[in-house]
Design a protein around this motif. Sequence first.
Motif, PDB file in Angstrom:
ATOM      1  N   THR A 188       0.828  -1.202   0.000  1.00  0.00           N
ATOM      2  CA  THR A 188       0.000   0.000   0.000  1.00  0.00           C
ATOM      3  C   THR A 188       0.864   1.254   0.000  1.00  0.00           C
ATOM      4  O   THR A 188       0.532   2.248  -0.649  1.00  0.00           O
ATOM      5  CB  THR A 188      -0.930  -0.012   1.232  1.00  0.00           C
ATOM      6  N   LEU A 189       1.989   1.201   0.706  1.00  0.00           N
ATOM      7  CA  LEU A 189       2.904   2.342   0.731  1.00  0.00           C
ATOM      8  C   LEU A 189       3.759   2.420  -0.533  1.00  0.00           C
ATOM      9  O   LEU A 189       4.123   3.496  -0.984  1.00  0.00           O
ATOM     10  CB  LEU A 189       3.829   2.240   1.950  1.00  0.00           C
ATOM     11  N   TYR A 190       4.077   1.260  -1.106  1.00  0.00           N
ATOM     12  CA  TYR A 190       4.985   1.174  -2.249  1.00  0.00           C
ATOM     13  C   TYR A 190       4.372   1.761  -3.521  1.00  0.00           C
ATOM     14  O   TYR A 190       5.045   2.477  -4.259  1.00  0.00           O
ATOM     15  CB  TYR A 190       5.356  -0.298  -2.467  1.00  0.00           C
ATOM     16  N   GLY A 191       3.093   1.477  -3.779  1.00  0.00           N
ATOM     17  CA  GLY A 191       2.451   1.929  -5.008  1.00  0.00           C
ATOM     18  C   GLY A 191       2.545   3.431  -5.235  1.00  0.00           C
ATOM     19  O   GLY A 191       3.033   3.887  -6.276  1.00  0.00           O
ATOM     20  N   PRO A 192       2.105   4.231  -4.283  1.00  0.00           N
ATOM     21  CA  PRO A 192       2.198   5.685  -4.461  1.00  0.00           C
ATOM     22  C   PRO A 192       3.644   6.171  -4.603  1.00  0.00           C
ATOM     23  O   PRO A 192       3.910   7.116  -5.346  1.00  0.00           O
ATOM     24  CB  PRO A 192       1.559   6.250  -3.187  1.00  0.00           C
ATOM     25  N   LEU A 193       4.578   5.538  -3.910  1.00  0.00           N
ATOM     26  CA  LEU A 193       5.981   5.935  -4.015  1.00  0.00           C
ATOM     27  C   LEU A 193       6.495   5.706  -5.434  1.00  0.00           C
ATOM     28  O   LEU A 193       7.165   6.567  -6.009  1.00  0.00           O
ATOM     29  CB  LEU A 193       6.832   5.154  -3.012  1.00  0.00           C
ATOM     30  N   VAL A 194       6.160   4.568  -6.007  1.00  0.00           N
ATOM     31  CA  VAL A 194       6.582   4.264  -7.378  1.00  0.00           C
ATOM     32  C   VAL A 194       5.973   5.265  -8.349  1.00  0.00           C
ATOM     33  O   VAL A 194       6.647   5.747  -9.257  1.00  0.00           O
ATOM     34  CB  VAL A 194       6.202   2.819  -7.754  1.00  0.00           C
ATOM     35  N   GLU A 195       4.714   5.577  -8.156  1.00  0.00           N
ATOM     36  CA  GLU A 195       4.054   6.565  -9.014  1.00  0.00           C
ATOM     37  C   GLU A 195       4.757   7.919  -8.918  1.00  0.00           C
ATOM     38  O   GLU A 195       4.980   8.584  -9.920  1.00  0.00           O
ATOM     39  CB  GLU A 195       2.575   6.712  -8.624  1.00  0.00           C
ATOM     40  N   GLN A 196       5.120   8.315  -7.712  1.00  0.00           N
ATOM     41  CA  GLN A 196       5.799   9.587  -7.503  1.00  0.00           C
ATOM     42  C   GLN A 196       7.173   9.585  -8.171  1.00  0.00           C
ATOM     43  O   GLN A 196       7.575  10.574  -8.795  1.00  0.00           O
ATOM     44  CB  GLN A 196       5.935   9.850  -6.008  1.00  0.00           C
ATOM     45  N   LEU A 197       7.898   8.474  -8.051  1.00  0.00           N
ATOM     46  CA  LEU A 197       9.225   8.387  -8.668  1.00  0.00           C
ATOM     47  C   LEU A 197       9.145   8.449 -10.192  1.00  0.00           C
ATOM     48  O   LEU A 197      10.009   9.016 -10.848  1.00  0.00           O
ATOM     49  CB  LEU A 197       9.924   7.093  -8.240  1.00  0.00           C
ATOM     50  N   ALA A 198       8.108   7.851 -10.757  1.00  0.00           N
ATOM     51  CA  ALA A 198       7.983   7.791 -12.211  1.00  0.00           C
ATOM     52  C   ALA A 198       7.347   9.043 -12.809  1.00  0.00           C
ATOM     53  O   ALA A 198       7.410   9.250 -14.028  1.00  0.00           O
ATOM     54  CB  ALA A 198       7.153   6.562 -12.601  1.00  0.00           C
ATOM     55  N   ASP A 199       6.773   9.887 -11.972  1.00  0.00           N
ATOM     56  CA  ASP A 199       6.089  11.075 -12.470  1.00  0.00           C
ATOM     57  C   ASP A 199       7.038  11.948 -13.297  1.00  0.00           C
ATOM     58  O   ASP A 199       8.124  12.308 -12.849  1.00  0.00           O
ATOM     59  CB  ASP A 199       5.539  11.879 -11.294  1.00  0.00           C
ATOM     60  N   GLY A 200       6.642  12.234 -14.504  1.00  0.00           N
ATOM     61  CA  GLY A 200       7.427  13.094 -15.383  1.00  0.00           C
ATOM     62  C   GLY A 200       8.443  12.362 -16.242  1.00  0.00           C
ATOM     63  O   GLY A 200       9.058  12.972 -17.113  1.00  0.00           O
ATOM     64  N   LEU A 201       8.627  11.066 -15.996  1.00  0.00           N
ATOM     65  CA  LEU A 201       9.562  10.311 -16.832  1.00  0.00           C
ATOM     66  C   LEU A 201       8.855   9.848 -18.104  1.00  0.00           C
ATOM     67  O   LEU A 201       7.717   9.396 -18.061  1.00  0.00           O
ATOM     68  CB  LEU A 201      10.100   9.089 -16.074  1.00  0.00           C
ATOM     69  N   ASP A 202       9.544   9.959 -19.206  1.00  0.00           N
ATOM     70  CA  ASP A 202       8.998   9.525 -20.489  1.00  0.00           C
ATOM     71  C   ASP A 202       9.008   8.004 -20.559  1.00  0.00           C
ATOM     72  O   ASP A 202       9.990   7.365 -20.181  1.00  0.00           O
ATOM     73  CB  ASP A 202       9.845  10.129 -21.621  1.00  0.00           C
ATOM     74  N   ILE A 203       7.929   7.420 -21.050  1.00  0.00           N
ATOM     75  CA  ILE A 203       7.812   5.967 -21.134  1.00  0.00           C
ATOM     76  C   ILE A 203       8.921   5.365 -21.997  1.00  0.00           C
ATOM     77  O   ILE A 203       9.426   4.282 -21.711  1.00  0.00           O
ATOM     78  CB  ILE A 203       6.408   5.533 -21.629  1.00  0.00           C
ATOM     79  N   ALA A 204       9.343   6.065 -23.022  1.00  0.00           N
ATOM     80  CA  ALA A 204      10.431   5.573 -23.875  1.00  0.00           C
ATOM     81  C   ALA A 204      11.741   5.517 -23.087  1.00  0.00           C
ATOM     82  O   ALA A 204      12.536   4.587 -23.248  1.00  0.00           O
ATOM     83  CB  ALA A 204      10.584   6.451 -25.114  1.00  0.00           C
ATOM     84  N   ASP A 205      11.974   6.498 -22.231  1.00  0.00           N
ATOM     85  CA  ASP A 205      13.176   6.505 -21.398  1.00  0.00           C
ATOM     86  C   ASP A 205      13.163   5.354 -20.396  1.00  0.00           C
ATOM     87  O   ASP A 205      14.190   4.723 -20.138  1.00  0.00           O
ATOM     88  CB  ASP A 205      13.316   7.837 -20.653  1.00  0.00           C
ATOM     89  N   ILE A 206      12.004   5.082 -19.829  1.00  0.00           N
ATOM     90  CA  ILE A 206      11.880   3.963 -18.899  1.00  0.00           C
ATOM     91  C   ILE A 206      12.167   2.655 -19.638  1.00  0.00           C
ATOM     92  O   ILE A 206      12.875   1.773 -19.133  1.00  0.00           O
ATOM     93  CB  ILE A 206      10.491   3.939 -18.238  1.00  0.00           C
ATOM     94  N   GLY A 207      11.644   2.524 -20.847  1.00  0.00           N
ATOM     95  CA  GLY A 207      11.895   1.326 -21.652  1.00  0.00           C
ATOM     96  C   GLY A 207      13.368   1.165 -21.985  1.00  0.00           C
ATOM     97  O   GLY A 207      13.913   0.063 -21.925  1.00  0.00           O
ATOM     98  N   ALA A 208      14.037   2.263 -22.312  1.00  0.00           N
ATOM     99  CA  ALA A 208      15.470   2.207 -22.626  1.00  0.00           C
ATOM    100  C   ALA A 208      16.265   1.790 -21.393  1.00  0.00           C
ATOM    101  O   ALA A 208      17.179   0.961 -21.480  1.00  0.00           O
ATOM    102  CB  ALA A 208      15.948   3.571 -23.136  1.00  0.00           C
ATOM    103  N   ALA A 209      15.920   2.340 -20.243  1.00  0.00           N
ATOM    104  CA  ALA A 209      16.610   1.968 -19.007  1.00  0.00           C
ATOM    105  C   ALA A 209      16.414   0.489 -18.709  1.00  0.00           C
ATOM    106  O   ALA A 209      17.354  -0.210 -18.309  1.00  0.00           O
ATOM    107  CB  ALA A 209      16.098   2.820 -17.849  1.00  0.00           C
ATOM    108  N   ARG A 210      15.234  -0.003 -18.938  1.00  0.00           N
ATOM    109  CA  ARG A 210      14.953  -1.431 -18.695  1.00  0.00           C
ATOM    110  C   ARG A 210      15.793  -2.305 -19.612  1.00  0.00           C
ATOM    111  O   ARG A 210      16.355  -3.317 -19.182  1.00  0.00           O
ATOM    112  CB  ARG A 210      13.465  -1.685 -18.907  1.00  0.00           C
TER     113      ARG A 210
END
Length: 68
Positions: free
Chosen positions: A34-56
């Motif tokens: 329950t605590l982890y979900g919002p934290l992940v959302e906050q960390l990912a806020d503003g990151l481009d999906i393509a950049d996340i894919g490249a990092a992965r």
Amino acid sequence: MGGIVSFETNPHHKRLPLVVLTSKGKKTYNDELTLYGPLVEQLADGLDIADIGAARRVLDALRAKLER
């Protein structure tokens, strides 16, 4: 006070018990999710999906090299 895990007989390995979550362990795990979900959302806020894919892809490639 009970712990968060217990040991049970492993039907597939006589000397190696199974480690399972107790009721307290399950509650603790769910509370953390329950605590982890919002934290992940906050960390990912503003990151481009393509950049996340490249990092992965980079992390996957590095892991594959390390596993060899």
